[in-house]
Design an enzyme around this catalytic site. Sequence first.
Site, mmCIF file in Angstrom:
data_model
loop_
_atom_site.group_PDB
_atom_site.id
_atom_site.type_symbol
_atom_site.label_atom_id
_atom_site.label_comp_id
_atom_site.label_asym_id
_atom_site.label_seq_id
_atom_site.Cartn_x
_atom_site.Cartn_y
_atom_site.Cartn_z
ATOM 1 N N MET A 1 1.039 -1.207 -0.001
ATOM 2 C CA MET A 1 0.041 0.007 0.019
ATOM 3 C C MET A 1 0.904 1.277 0.172
ATOM 4 O O MET A 1 0.563 2.357 0.283
ATOM 5 C CB MET A 1 -1.085 0.144 1.113
ATOM 6 C CG MET A 1 -1.826 -0.957 1.046
ATOM 7 S SD MET A 1 -3.478 -1.083 2.261
ATOM 8 C CE MET A 1 -2.964 -0.743 3.683
ATOM 9 N N GLY A 2 1.982 0.981 -0.119
ATOM 10 C CA GLY A 2 3.139 2.173 -0.507
ATOM 11 C C GLY A 2 3.519 2.981 0.910
ATOM 12 O O GLY A 2 3.541 2.201 2.025
ATOM 13 N N GLU B 1 11.815 0.370 5.425
ATOM 14 C CA GLU B 1 12.657 -0.723 5.235
ATOM 15 C C GLU B 1 12.097 -2.288 5.217
ATOM 16 O O GLU B 1 12.745 -3.158 4.677
ATOM 17 C CB GLU B 1 13.799 -0.755 6.563
ATOM 18 C CG GLU B 1 15.229 -1.365 6.284
ATOM 19 C CD GLU B 1 15.973 -1.113 4.977
ATOM 20 O OE1 GLU B 1 16.247 -1.945 4.471
ATOM 21 O OE2 GLU B 1 16.092 0.158 4.712
ATOM 22 N N GLY B 2 10.974 -2.421 5.933
ATOM 23 C CA GLY B 2 10.217 -3.643 5.733
ATOM 24 C C GLY B 2 10.172 -3.887 4.258
ATOM 25 O O GLY B 2 10.078 -5.015 4.028
ATOM 26 N N HIS B 3 9.415 -2.909 3.599
ATOM 27 C CA HIS B 3 9.028 -3.116 2.191
ATOM 28 C C HIS B 3 10.133 -3.295 1.437
ATOM 29 O O HIS B 3 10.098 -4.458 0.510
ATOM 30 C CB HIS B 3 8.374 -1.903 1.724
ATOM 31 C CG HIS B 3 6.923 -1.377 2.222
ATOM 32 N ND1 HIS B 3 6.795 -0.497 3.284
ATOM 33 C CD2 HIS B 3 5.880 -2.069 2.222
ATOM 34 C CE1 HIS B 3 5.478 -0.235 3.604
ATOM 35 N NE2 HIS B 3 4.804 -1.432 2.848
ATOM 36 N N LYS C 1 4.952 -9.711 9.794
ATOM 37 C CA LYS C 1 4.296 -8.863 10.751
ATOM 38 C C LYS C 1 2.763 -9.183 10.462
ATOM 39 O O LYS C 1 2.018 -9.159 11.748
ATOM 40 C CB LYS C 1 4.634 -7.436 10.495
ATOM 41 C CG LYS C 1 3.879 -6.723 11.822
ATOM 42 C CD LYS C 1 4.707 -5.167 11.709
ATOM 43 C CE LYS C 1 3.720 -4.476 10.534
ATOM 44 N NZ LYS C 1 2.459 -4.152 10.698
ATOM 45 N N ASP C 2 2.347 -9.124 9.307
ATOM 46 C CA ASP C 2 0.866 -9.386 9.113
ATOM 47 C C ASP C 2 0.642 -10.848 8.898
ATOM 48 O O ASP C 2 0.421 -11.169 7.884
ATOM 49 C CB ASP C 2 0.547 -8.554 7.841
ATOM 50 C CG ASP C 2 0.686 -7.085 7.920
ATOM 51 O OD1 ASP C 2 -0.028 -6.708 8.865
ATOM 52 O OD2 ASP C 2 1.537 -6.626 7.104
ATOM 53 N N GLN D 1 -2.760 -12.081 7.543
ATOM 54 C CA GLN D 1 -2.849 -11.994 6.154
ATOM 55 C C GLN D 1 -2.143 -12.862 5.278
ATOM 56 O O GLN D 1 -2.538 -13.488 4.424
ATOM 57 C CB GLN D 1 -2.400 -10.590 6.136
ATOM 58 C CG GLN D 1 -2.176 -10.405 4.591
ATOM 59 C CD GLN D 1 -1.684 -8.788 4.343
ATOM 60 O OE1 GLN D 1 -2.448 -7.846 4.429
ATOM 61 N NE2 GLN D 1 -0.494 -8.468 3.781
ATOM 62 N N SER E 1 6.387 -0.380 10.330
ATOM 63 C CA SER E 1 5.055 -0.198 9.660
ATOM 64 C C SER E 1 4.714 1.308 9.576
ATOM 65 O O SER E 1 5.201 2.143 9.914
ATOM 66 C CB SER E 1 3.924 -0.497 10.890
ATOM 67 O OG SER E 1 2.827 0.315 10.694
HETATM 68 O O1 PAF Z 1 -0.131 -5.557 3.501
HETATM 69 C C1 PAF Z 1 -0.597 -4.610 2.737
HETATM 70 O O2 PAF Z 1 0.049 -3.639 2.629
HETATM 71 C C2 PAF Z 1 -1.769 -5.090 2.096
HETATM 72 O O3 PAF Z 1 -2.738 -5.631 3.105
HETATM 73 C C3 PAF Z 1 -1.830 -5.486 0.711
HETATM 74 C C4 PAF Z 1 -1.272 -7.064 0.964
HETATM 75 C C5 PAF Z 1 -0.981 -4.906 -0.226
HETATM 76 C C6 PAF Z 1 -3.137 -5.729 0.048
HETATM 77 O O4 PAF Z 1 -3.600 -4.401 0.145
#
Ligand code: PAF
Length: 281
Positions: free
Chosen positions: A30-31, A35-37, A149-150, A153, A185
């Site tokens: 989600m942008g 550092e996690g991304h 972390k999620d 999900q 986060s």
């Molecule tokens: O973890 C996220 O950033 C969001 O839940 C995802 C997986 C991109 C779905 O919108």
Amino acid sequence: MEILHTVHEVRQWARRQRAAGRAIHFVPTMGYFHEGHLSLMRRAREDEGAVIVSIFVNPLQFGAGEDFDRYPRDFERDRQMAHSVGVEAIFYPDVAEMYPSGYQTEVRVKELSKPLCGRSRPGHFEGVATVVLKLFNIVTPDRAYFGMKDYQQLRIIQQLVRDMNLPTEIVPCPIVREPDGLAMSSRNVYLTPEERAAATVLYRSLQWAQAQVAAGERDALKIREGVYQQIAAEPRARIDYVEVVDADTLLPVERIERPTLVAVAAFFGAARLIDNCLVSG
Ligand code: PAF
């Protein structure tokens, strides 16, 4: 690096990669990168293939009164950060591209969506499962990378892939933390300096849980109580849940005998933070 705005553009990009004999590795986000991304993107780069990232703040996974409108966004910053780690394409659709007028379909992973965050965020995981299935159908990835972390999900997406026979391998990636242990986060930007300091209690309580289990404690209730009391002792924390659950089913356990997840969610001011650790009996 290519910036793709439409489903059609992504399909053409994917076709070109396949024609060149390349695998497609996908990091959905989600942008507002941290550092996690970047660790997910670097992990994707380690695998042979083309790396594509999506940036889409998905309205379907935010409930009424949640932070959809104020969720942090900065495309230019994200573009530069993705470029710096060798991402080749960004899919950056608008809401009308993903949910055109007349859109109707939602996907639900029934049991795994119920506990933990599913209880306090009704509809959230339906929104996640729906957008991830759409993104997978658009991008057609060989592999997709998700942070632990999620964790709920991640489990839901693993189940979705299995149930829907999707040809994508899900690659779980470790939690990335600040030096003081706070899990990275995008929502950490909501924290005041005082709340930011207080939020480290989450990781400290999880470390305590890990140490207890490593020392032989198997009583899940004792672990849950210990973690709960430590977080509750922090005046700036408002606990949503502390749970000790089976790492596969996400159902509560009494004894820690199999891979088990200690999962926490708490509000610090306006920010709802989650964290977890895996322990094993
Ligand atoms: O973890 C996220 O950033 C969001 O839940 C995802 C997986 C991109 C779905 O919108």
